[in-house]
Design a protein around this motif. Structure first.
Motif, PDB file in Angstrom:
ATOM      1  N   ILE A  17     -36.712-107.020 -69.797  1.00 17.08           N
ATOM      2  CA  ILE A  17     -37.574-106.901 -68.616  1.00 17.08           C
ATOM      3  C   ILE A  17     -36.995-105.841 -67.692  1.00 17.08           C
ATOM      4  N   ARG A  18     -35.678-105.707 -67.686  1.00 14.91           N
ATOM      5  CA  ARG A  18     -35.018-104.714 -66.858  1.00 14.91           C
ATOM      6  C   ARG A  18     -35.428-103.319 -67.310  1.00 14.91           C
ATOM      7  N   ARG A  19     -35.441-103.122 -68.632  1.00 14.47           N
ATOM      8  CA  ARG A  19     -35.825-101.825 -69.179  1.00 14.47           C
ATOM      9  C   ARG A  19     -37.264-101.505 -68.782  1.00 14.47           C
ATOM     10  N   ARG A  20     -38.109-102.531 -68.848  1.00 16.22           N
ATOM     11  CA  ARG A  20     -39.512-102.288 -68.511  1.00 16.22           C
ATOM     12  C   ARG A  20     -39.672-101.890 -67.052  1.00 16.22           C
ATOM     13  N   ILE A  21     -38.974-102.597 -66.173  1.00 14.82           N
ATOM     14  CA  ILE A  21     -39.069-102.280 -64.742  1.00 14.82           C
ATOM     15  C   ILE A  21     -38.564-100.869 -64.508  1.00 14.82           C
ATOM     16  N   LEU A  22     -37.419-100.527 -65.133  1.00 15.08           N
ATOM     17  CA  LEU A  22     -36.835 -99.199 -64.945  1.00 15.08           C
ATOM     18  C   LEU A  22     -37.778 -98.122 -65.469  1.00 15.08           C
ATOM     19  N   LEU A  23     -38.393 -98.404 -66.620  1.00  9.13           N
ATOM     20  CA  LEU A  23     -39.302 -97.436 -67.219  1.00  9.13           C
ATOM     21  C   LEU A  23     -40.474 -97.173 -66.279  1.00  9.13           C
ATOM     22  N   LEU A  24     -41.028 -98.266 -65.755  1.00  4.86           N
ATOM     23  CA  LEU A  24     -42.158 -98.153 -64.840  1.00  4.86           C
ATOM     24  C   LEU A  24     -41.759 -97.360 -63.604  1.00  4.86           C
ATOM     25  N   PHE A  25     -40.618 -97.719 -63.054  1.00  2.00           N
ATOM     26  CA  PHE A  25     -40.103 -97.072 -61.869  1.00  2.00           C
ATOM     27  C   PHE A  25     -39.823 -95.604 -62.159  1.00  2.00           C
ATOM     28  N   GLY A  26     -39.228 -95.347 -63.334  1.00  2.00           N
ATOM     29  CA  GLY A  26     -38.890 -93.980 -63.737  1.00  2.00           C
ATOM     30  C   GLY A  26     -40.120 -93.120 -63.851  1.00  2.00           C
ATOM     31  N   VAL A  27     -41.171 -93.644 -64.499  1.00  2.00           N
ATOM     32  CA  VAL A  27     -42.409 -92.881 -64.660  1.00  2.00           C
ATOM     33  C   VAL A  27     -42.989 -92.553 -63.289  1.00  2.00           C
ATOM     34  N   PHE A  28     -42.985 -93.557 -62.425  1.00  2.00           N
ATOM     35  CA  PHE A  28     -43.504 -93.366 -61.072  1.00  2.00           C
ATOM     36  C   PHE A  28     -42.707 -92.267 -60.360  1.00  2.00           C
ATOM     37  N   LEU A  29     -41.379 -92.333 -60.514  1.00  2.00           N
ATOM     38  CA  LEU A  29     -40.499 -91.375 -59.846  1.00  2.00           C
ATOM     39  C   LEU A  29     -40.741 -89.967 -60.389  1.00  2.00           C
ATOM     40  N   VAL A  30     -40.876 -89.858 -61.717  1.00  2.00           N
ATOM     41  CA  VAL A  30     -41.089 -88.545 -62.337  1.00  2.00           C
ATOM     42  C   VAL A  30     -42.388 -87.932 -61.810  1.00  2.00           C
ATOM     43  N   VAL A  31     -43.438 -88.745 -61.757  1.00  2.00           N
ATOM     44  CA  VAL A  31     -44.727 -88.244 -61.266  1.00  2.00           C
ATOM     45  C   VAL A  31     -44.582 -87.783 -59.818  1.00  2.00           C
ATOM     46  N   THR A  84     -31.272 -92.154 -58.334  1.00  2.00           N
ATOM     47  CA  THR A  84     -32.190 -93.222 -57.934  1.00  2.00           C
ATOM     48  C   THR A  84     -32.260 -94.310 -59.003  1.00  2.00           C
ATOM     49  N   MET A  85     -32.379 -93.868 -60.259  1.00  2.00           N
ATOM     50  CA  MET A  85     -32.466 -94.844 -61.352  1.00  2.00           C
ATOM     51  C   MET A  85     -31.200 -95.689 -61.411  1.00  2.00           C
ATOM     52  N   LEU A  86     -30.065 -95.010 -61.268  1.00  2.00           N
ATOM     53  CA  LEU A  86     -28.784 -95.708 -61.352  1.00  2.00           C
ATOM     54  C   LEU A  86     -28.690 -96.749 -60.245  1.00  2.00           C
ATOM     55  N   VAL A  87     -29.053 -96.281 -59.027  1.00  2.00           N
ATOM     56  CA  VAL A  87     -28.953 -97.177 -57.868  1.00  2.00           C
ATOM     57  C   VAL A  87     -29.913 -98.349 -58.038  1.00  2.00           C
ATOM     58  N   SER A  88     -31.156 -98.032 -58.472  1.00  2.00           N
ATOM     59  CA  SER A  88     -32.140 -99.116 -58.570  1.00  2.00           C
ATOM     60  C   SER A  88     -31.773-100.061 -59.707  1.00  2.00           C
ATOM     61  N   SER A  89     -31.228 -99.478 -60.800  1.00  2.00           N
ATOM     62  CA  SER A  89     -30.806-100.316 -61.918  1.00  2.00           C
ATOM     63  C   SER A  89     -29.714-101.281 -61.471  1.00  2.00           C
ATOM     64  N   GLU A  90     -28.740-100.740 -60.781  1.00  2.00           N
ATOM     65  CA  GLU A  90     -27.631-101.567 -60.311  1.00  2.00           C
ATOM     66  C   GLU A  90     -28.148-102.606 -59.310  1.00  2.00           C
ATOM     67  N   GLY A  91     -29.077-102.144 -58.457  1.00  2.00           N
ATOM     68  CA  GLY A  91     -29.687-103.056 -57.478  1.00  2.00           C
ATOM     69  C   GLY A  91     -30.404-104.194 -58.161  1.00  2.00           C
ATOM     70  N   GLN A  92     -31.191-103.843 -59.187  1.00  2.00           N
ATOM     71  CA  GLN A  92     -31.906-104.880 -59.935  1.00  2.00           C
ATOM     72  C   GLN A  92     -30.928-105.843 -60.567  1.00  2.00           C
TER      73      GLN A  92
END
Lengths: 143, 630
Positions: free
Chosen positions: B18-32, B309-317
């Protein structure tokens, strides 16, 4: 007395041993068998019965199964394992026909079984039927 | 919770998933988001830069036009000045001085009205002076006799060494014509000084497509002609801007591949009065250099921003969500394995923390309940053991009692029998005999009751050892037909026996138990039948066989059909007095039947009779053998 078809000398001069711890029951058997000419010997437990059987070598033995000191099962076991006595026919006497009694009695070494109460009308007829099935006795019955 | 219970432990993978999914979603959003930002910044930058370049190009272009105009104007003014002082006698040195001071003048001629040379000066060669048909030449004919100040300008011509030149002429004040051959090489030098940026270049093209001047002189030397090129055609057909101040008016900037095949951004403008077009071009690479640099920088910055951002959010999650979830999971696993000690406590007061707290609280409550439940189970087990012991004691008591009761009854029966048989010969109406008959009947009834008791207690105590012996059901039925037939005869009713031919000749079972069932059913049927008959029927019924006992007796009312199988129950008390019996017969039938794996069914019609059917499973010798082999 009782059944006129059965001759009164049916068991004339036969030595018969009856074993029962109940004095009344023993007396009833004794009265009826004597009516038919038997020489009756009685015992009130298996051990005593075995002693008498050794002394008189009866034609057959009737033994109750539930008795103190030595019960019917112990008696028949001893009888069948005694080389001098093992051919003497024995009939079990049970207080009440229970399921499996017949099998148990025959398995233990009795020829057959009779169930109480013993009455003049039924006892001698049932006994006769059983004795007829024992070849060594059937031939010498006074019919 | 039992420690022995099998516990299915899930592989510990759900949190990362589920963590990977959240990160993926967040990552796609961030890239866009970052991509949109890059595009916006680049678009602003490039627009700004293009505007800057357009300004510089227009400036260069205007400056070029200004220089070309200056060059032409300068040449024209010098020619007009020569035309004013065209009296050779008074100013004999005017031509030579002009040639010496102005290198762009390759040749100067003063002709009279007939085209004869009055004076001729040159730097390289006397091309105009040596013209054979001089009087017919355009420059002479067009200028002769014209108003003062009128200038003729020839198309561009090339010398033998491919140097471009033009011929300019003006009417002389004294009559005749002043002609000049002007080098455009000098003009090229003017253009060549025009540079901007690193790749910026300018060139002038005549209306017939020849490059007159170029920042790179070699282009002119190669006699380049760009007729047909789209940027040139567009420039030619664009109307000349007639506004007063052209420097403020910017000509359109275009991006195209120029005649040298280089992608450029360029502007073009026509030089007023000359039909010449001036191009200013800069390589696109230079124009967009800043944009490209910006793009690279932006992408690098964005990648860094993305990663951070990904690193921080991943660690935060992990800290906020997955570490507490893993703790909860560990708690669940621990409790599943029966260990509720040392559970992780909630580290935060958020939703997950609440769930962990609730779970731990629940474990406490469940444990308490489990303790309570275990205590209850122990109590129940103890109670059950006690009940079983009581039941056993009861059966034992009943058995002993029956035996103790039966012994005197047997004696009574025996002695009464002996007395009666001895009285047999005397008067049968003797009252003593009658009374003794009643004593005997009552003692027999008491004995029957005791025997039934014993039968029942034996089934209930579970001490019934059923035999598995082969027997012939037909012989069994015939035996009881003959034994019980006397009872039917005494009541003057019939007793039929029918046997289904399909019934196996040999069955496995307990003959005595089946006998008890038959005896009780037949006894019952005869007891309640006053006229007609009772029937004993044996029939095969698939995997079962039936013992069916039918009578034509009083029948059983519907309300009584439920309880006739219960102990001591008859249809009512009057029937009990009237018909006698222990009231245990049907109870014995049912208990024995059930202990043999069968069942009893009852059909009855009041006043018409009853039918009892005992259904027992068929077990044959063959089946026994198979079962033993298996």
């Amino acid at each position: 007395m009782g059944n006129l078809d059965i001759p009164r000398d049916l068991l004339q001069d036969w030595d018969v041993v009856v074993i029962d711890d109940e004095e009344d029951s023993l007396m009833v058997a004794e009265i009826i068998l004597r009516e038919y000419g038997a020489n009756l010997y009685t015992a009130s437990d298996g051990a005593e019965g075995l002693d008498i059987v050794r002394q008189v070598h009866p034609r057959f033995v009737i033994s109750d199964v539930s008795m103190p000191v030595m019960d019917g099962w112990g008696f028949i076991h001893a009888l069948r394992n005694d080389p001098d006595l093992h051919e003497i026919p024995a009939i079990a006497l049970t207080a009440h026909a229970m399921i499996g009694d017949r099998e148990r009695a025959v398995e233990a070494g009795f020829h057959n079984y009779l169930s109480k109460p013993l009455t003049p009308e039924t006892f001698i007829i049932d006994l006769l039927n059983l004795l007829m099935d024992i070849p060594s006795l059937a031939a010498s019955l006074n019919i | 919770m039992s420690a022995n219970a099998p516990v299915a432990v899930l592989p510990n993978t759900y949190a990362p998933r589920i963590r990977r999914r959240i990160l993926l979603l967040f990552g796609v959003f961030l890239v866009v988001l970052l991509a949109v930002m890059v595009v916006m910044v680049l678009s602003l930058l490039s627009t700004n830069e293009a505007e800057q370049w357009q300004g510089r190009q227009s400036e260069a272009s205007s400056s070029s036009i200004f220089r070309v105009e200056s060059f032409i104007t300068d040449a024209r003014e010098r020619l007009i000045s020569l035309a004013e002082f065209s009296d050779v006698a008074q100013h004999p040195d005017s031509l030579i001085e002009t040639i010496r001071n102005n290198p762009q003048f390759l040749e100067l001629l003063q002709l009279d009205g007939q085209g004869e040379i009055l004076d001729s000066q040159f730097q390289d060669a006397p091309l105009l002076a040596n013209q054979v048909a001089r009087p017919q030449a355009n420059w002479f004919a067009r200028s002769l006799g014209q108003e003062e100040g009128q200038i003729y300008l020839s198309p561009i011509q090339l010398s033998v060494d491919n140097q471009p030149y033009i011929v300019m002429s003006a009417p002389a004040q004294m009559g005749g014509v002043i002609g000049a051959r002007i080098s455009l090489t000098v003009f090229s030098e003017v253009i060549s000084q025009l540079t901007f940026g690193e790749t910026g270049q300018a060139y002038v093209v005549s209306s017939d497509g020849f490059v007159l001047a170029h920042t790179d002189p070699q282009v002119v030397a190669d006699n380049t002609n760009i007729t047909g090129r789209p940027e040139f055609e567009r420039a030619l057909f664009r109307p000349i801007d007639t506004s007063v101040d052209q420097s403020l008016e910017e000509s359109p900037t275009e991006a195209y591949d120029n005649f040298r095949g280089v992608p450029v951004v360029g502007t073009s403008e026509r030089i007023p009065g000359l039909d010449w077009v001036i191009f200013t071009e800069v390589d696109q690479a230079e124009v967009f250099k800043a944009t490209t640099t910006a793009l690279t920088t932006l992408i690098i910055v964005m990648i860094i921003v993305f990663l951070v951002t990904m690193l921080v959010s991943s660690e935060g999650q992990r800290r906020l969500l997955f570490k507490p979830l893993a703790d909860l999971r560990a708690n669940v696993d621990k409790v599943s394995q029966g260990n509720s000690e040392g559970l992780y406590q909630a580290t935060s007061r958020d939703e997950i923390g609440e769930v962990i707290q609730s779970f731990n609280d629940m474990v406490l409550i469940v444990n308490q309940r489990a303790i309570e439940r275990d205590r209850l189970i122990r109590d129940l087990q103890a109670a059950k053991r006690l009940a079983e012991e009581n039941s056993r004691l009861k059966s034992e008591f009943l058995s002993t009692m029956s035996h103790e009761l039966r012994t005197p009854m047997n004696a009574i029966e025996g002695f009464v029998g002996i007395i009666l048989s001895r009285m047999g010969g005397t008067d049968y109406n003797d009252k003593t005999s009658t009374y003794l008959q009643r004593v005997r009947a009552n003692s027999q009834r008491l004995l029957a009751l005791i025997n039934d008791f014993l039968d029942l207690s034996r089934v209930e105590s579970g001490r019934l050892d059923l035999a598995s012996q082969p027997f012939d059901p037909v012989k069994l039925a015939q035996r009881w037909r003959s034994e019980l037939g006397i009872l039917a005869e005494n009541k003057h009713i019939g007793f039929d026996l029918t046997v289904d031919p399909n019934l196996p000749k040999s069955l496995i079972g307990d003959e005595e138990a089946i006998s008890k069932v038959i005896i009780n059913l037949i006894g019952n049927a005869i007891k309640f039948t006053e006229k007609g008959k009772v029937t004993l029927k044996l029939e095969a019924a698939g995997n079962d066989w039936n013992i069916v006992v039918t009578d034509t007796g009083i029948g059983i009312p519907p309300h009584a059909r439920e309880f006739v199988f219960e102990e001591f129950r008859q249809v009512d008390q009057t029937s009990k007095r009237k018909y006698g019996g222990t009231g245990l017969g049907l109870a014995i039938v049912q208990k024995y039947t059930r202990s043999m794996g069968g069942q009893v069914t009852l059909k009855s019609e009041l006043g018409q009779g009853s039918e009892f059917t005992v259904t027992l499973p068929i077990v044959t010798v063959q089946q026994m053998k198979k079962a033993k082999e298996a």
